[in-house]
Design a protein around this motif. Sequence first.
Motif, mmCIF file in Angstrom:
data_model
loop_
_atom_site.group_PDB
_atom_site.id
_atom_site.type_symbol
_atom_site.label_atom_id
_atom_site.label_comp_id
_atom_site.label_asym_id
_atom_site.label_seq_id
_atom_site.Cartn_x
_atom_site.Cartn_y
_atom_site.Cartn_z
ATOM 1 N N VAL A 13 0.841 -1.201 0.000
ATOM 2 C CA VAL A 13 0.000 0.000 0.000
ATOM 3 C C VAL A 13 0.876 1.251 0.000
ATOM 4 O O VAL A 13 0.600 2.225 -0.717
ATOM 5 C CB VAL A 13 -0.938 -0.004 1.222
ATOM 6 C CG1 VAL A 13 -1.676 1.329 1.345
ATOM 7 C CG2 VAL A 13 -1.943 -1.140 1.108
ATOM 8 N N LEU A 14 1.951 1.221 0.782
ATOM 9 C CA LEU A 14 2.859 2.365 0.830
ATOM 10 C C LEU A 14 3.524 2.607 -0.516
ATOM 11 O O LEU A 14 3.656 3.757 -0.964
ATOM 12 C CB LEU A 14 3.922 2.133 1.905
ATOM 13 C CG LEU A 14 3.438 2.153 3.361
ATOM 14 C CD1 LEU A 14 4.557 1.708 4.285
ATOM 15 C CD2 LEU A 14 2.947 3.538 3.748
ATOM 16 N N VAL A 15 3.958 1.544 -1.176
ATOM 17 C CA VAL A 15 4.610 1.689 -2.477
ATOM 18 C C VAL A 15 3.628 2.257 -3.502
ATOM 19 O O VAL A 15 3.972 3.164 -4.277
ATOM 20 C CB VAL A 15 5.186 0.344 -2.950
ATOM 21 C CG1 VAL A 15 5.659 0.443 -4.400
ATOM 22 C CG2 VAL A 15 6.340 -0.087 -2.060
ATOM 23 N N THR A 45 6.918 19.018 -3.457
ATOM 24 C CA THR A 45 5.860 18.313 -2.721
ATOM 25 C C THR A 45 5.848 16.834 -3.078
ATOM 26 O O THR A 45 5.619 15.980 -2.222
ATOM 27 C CB THR A 45 4.487 18.943 -3.038
ATOM 28 O OG1 THR A 45 4.537 20.338 -2.773
ATOM 29 C CG2 THR A 45 3.396 18.313 -2.175
ATOM 30 N N GLY A 46 6.122 16.522 -4.345
ATOM 31 C CA GLY A 46 6.174 15.121 -4.755
ATOM 32 C C GLY A 46 7.279 14.359 -4.061
ATOM 33 O O GLY A 46 7.100 13.202 -3.649
ATOM 34 N N VAL A 47 8.444 14.987 -3.905
ATOM 35 C CA VAL A 47 9.549 14.336 -3.192
ATOM 36 C C VAL A 47 9.171 14.090 -1.739
ATOM 37 O O VAL A 47 9.378 12.992 -1.193
ATOM 38 C CB VAL A 47 10.826 15.193 -3.289
ATOM 39 C CG1 VAL A 47 11.935 14.620 -2.406
ATOM 40 C CG2 VAL A 47 11.299 15.286 -4.736
ATOM 41 N N VAL A 48 8.601 15.124 -1.111
ATOM 42 C CA VAL A 48 8.183 14.978 0.293
ATOM 43 C C VAL A 48 7.123 13.898 0.440
ATOM 44 O O VAL A 48 7.104 13.151 1.425
ATOM 45 C CB VAL A 48 7.661 16.326 0.829
ATOM 46 C CG1 VAL A 48 7.075 16.167 2.224
ATOM 47 C CG2 VAL A 48 8.784 17.366 0.848
ATOM 48 N N HIS A 49 6.251 13.786 -0.534
ATOM 49 C CA HIS A 49 5.160 12.804 -0.515
ATOM 50 C C HIS A 49 5.696 11.379 -0.634
ATOM 51 O O HIS A 49 5.334 10.495 0.148
ATOM 52 C CB HIS A 49 4.205 13.118 -1.664
ATOM 53 C CG HIS A 49 2.987 12.249 -1.725
ATOM 54 N ND1 HIS A 49 1.764 12.695 -2.170
ATOM 55 C CD2 HIS A 49 2.794 10.942 -1.416
ATOM 56 C CE1 HIS A 49 0.888 11.716 -2.110
ATOM 57 N NE2 HIS A 49 1.499 10.637 -1.676
ATOM 58 N N ALA A 50 6.571 11.151 -1.611
ATOM 59 C CA ALA A 50 6.943 9.776 -1.961
ATOM 60 C C ALA A 50 8.059 9.187 -1.114
ATOM 61 O O ALA A 50 8.013 8.002 -0.757
ATOM 62 C CB ALA A 50 7.336 9.719 -3.443
ATOM 63 N N ALA A 84 8.380 1.500 3.485
ATOM 64 C CA ALA A 84 8.157 0.203 2.838
ATOM 65 C C ALA A 84 9.439 -0.627 2.799
ATOM 66 O O ALA A 84 9.398 -1.852 2.864
ATOM 67 C CB ALA A 84 7.630 0.413 1.420
ATOM 68 N N ARG A 85 10.579 0.070 2.710
ATOM 69 C CA ARG A 85 11.858 -0.635 2.610
ATOM 70 C C ARG A 85 12.416 -1.019 3.967
ATOM 71 O O ARG A 85 12.996 -2.098 4.121
ATOM 72 C CB ARG A 85 12.874 0.258 1.877
ATOM 73 C CG ARG A 85 14.267 -0.337 1.744
ATOM 74 C CD ARG A 85 14.263 -1.540 0.823
ATOM 75 N NE ARG A 85 15.597 -2.114 0.688
ATOM 76 C CZ ARG A 85 16.126 -2.993 1.527
ATOM 77 N NH1 ARG A 85 15.435 -3.389 2.600
ATOM 78 N NH2 ARG A 85 17.335 -3.474 1.321
ATOM 79 N N THR A 86 12.252 -0.170 4.977
ATOM 80 C CA THR A 86 12.951 -0.391 6.251
ATOM 81 C C THR A 86 12.038 -0.601 7.441
ATOM 82 O O THR A 86 12.522 -0.925 8.516
ATOM 83 C CB THR A 86 13.873 0.800 6.572
ATOM 84 O OG1 THR A 86 13.076 1.972 6.788
ATOM 85 C CG2 THR A 86 14.848 1.049 5.443
ATOM 86 N N GLY A 87 10.723 -0.366 7.287
ATOM 87 C CA GLY A 87 9.826 -0.534 8.424
ATOM 88 C C GLY A 87 9.932 -1.936 8.995
ATOM 89 O O GLY A 87 9.891 -2.916 8.271
ATOM 90 N N ASP A 88 10.075 -2.032 10.337
ATOM 91 C CA ASP A 88 10.334 -3.330 10.967
ATOM 92 C C ASP A 88 9.040 -4.053 11.309
ATOM 93 O O ASP A 88 8.771 -4.368 12.454
ATOM 94 C CB ASP A 88 11.202 -3.164 12.217
ATOM 95 C CG ASP A 88 10.601 -2.164 13.201
ATOM 96 O OD1 ASP A 88 9.642 -1.462 12.829
ATOM 97 O OD2 ASP A 88 11.091 -2.097 14.339
#
Length: 224
Positions: A22-24, A175-180, A187-191
């Motif tokens: 969902v995050l991706v 804003t797009g950088v801050v958003h994504a 998504a990559r590092t969340g434990d």
Amino acid sequence: MMDTAAAQTDAEMQEGVGIDAVLVVGAVLGALGWALTQFLASTPGFALSTVGVDGAVVVVGYWALASVAMVALGVLAGQRDVRYSPLLWAWGVLVAGALSLDAVALAGLVGPELGRTLLWAPWPVVLAIGFALTGVVAAHRARAAYLVAAFAAGLVVLAAVLFPSTVPDWAFAATGVVHAVPLLVDARTGDRATGTSPDASGSSYEFRDLGNAPTDDDREEDHA
């Protein structure tokens, strides 16, 4: 028997699209949306000559469709901890508020200058509030990314207030950088543990019980 029931419950919790996916999807839709917004802002009249409608209508229409798609993904296809996540529902309320202000601007219910402001300004504010909320209450190690993103969104708003004439040149891409970025970092590092019980630390986007959070002394006693 109890082990079988617990295993069945765990399996049911894992059915559907997980939070990382969902995050991706949210990051990709966000990056595409802000890239589209920046492009249309940099090429006035392109949307009108290409598809016959104003660029603002195209952009707001995109965000409305993207928001509906995210809600459908989470509610209809998401895992149980995605569907019932208080944080994701809070994000839904924030996004709905921003879209409502966009609709007010498109309907011409406010003056042209305020209307232009309402088309974009609510979104970095939503990101600042949403990321700050996520960073404070989400129980996983990507909290720092969200707090940094909330601060960055605030800086984008501040820069837009200080230099309003430059907004079309950079603000949408920023804003797009801050958003994504924070979504991809999470998504990559969340434990979030997979294949474990719902009580596993960081396995879902539930509110942390700050008052009863275990201390280092408690952990040492548990290992003793």
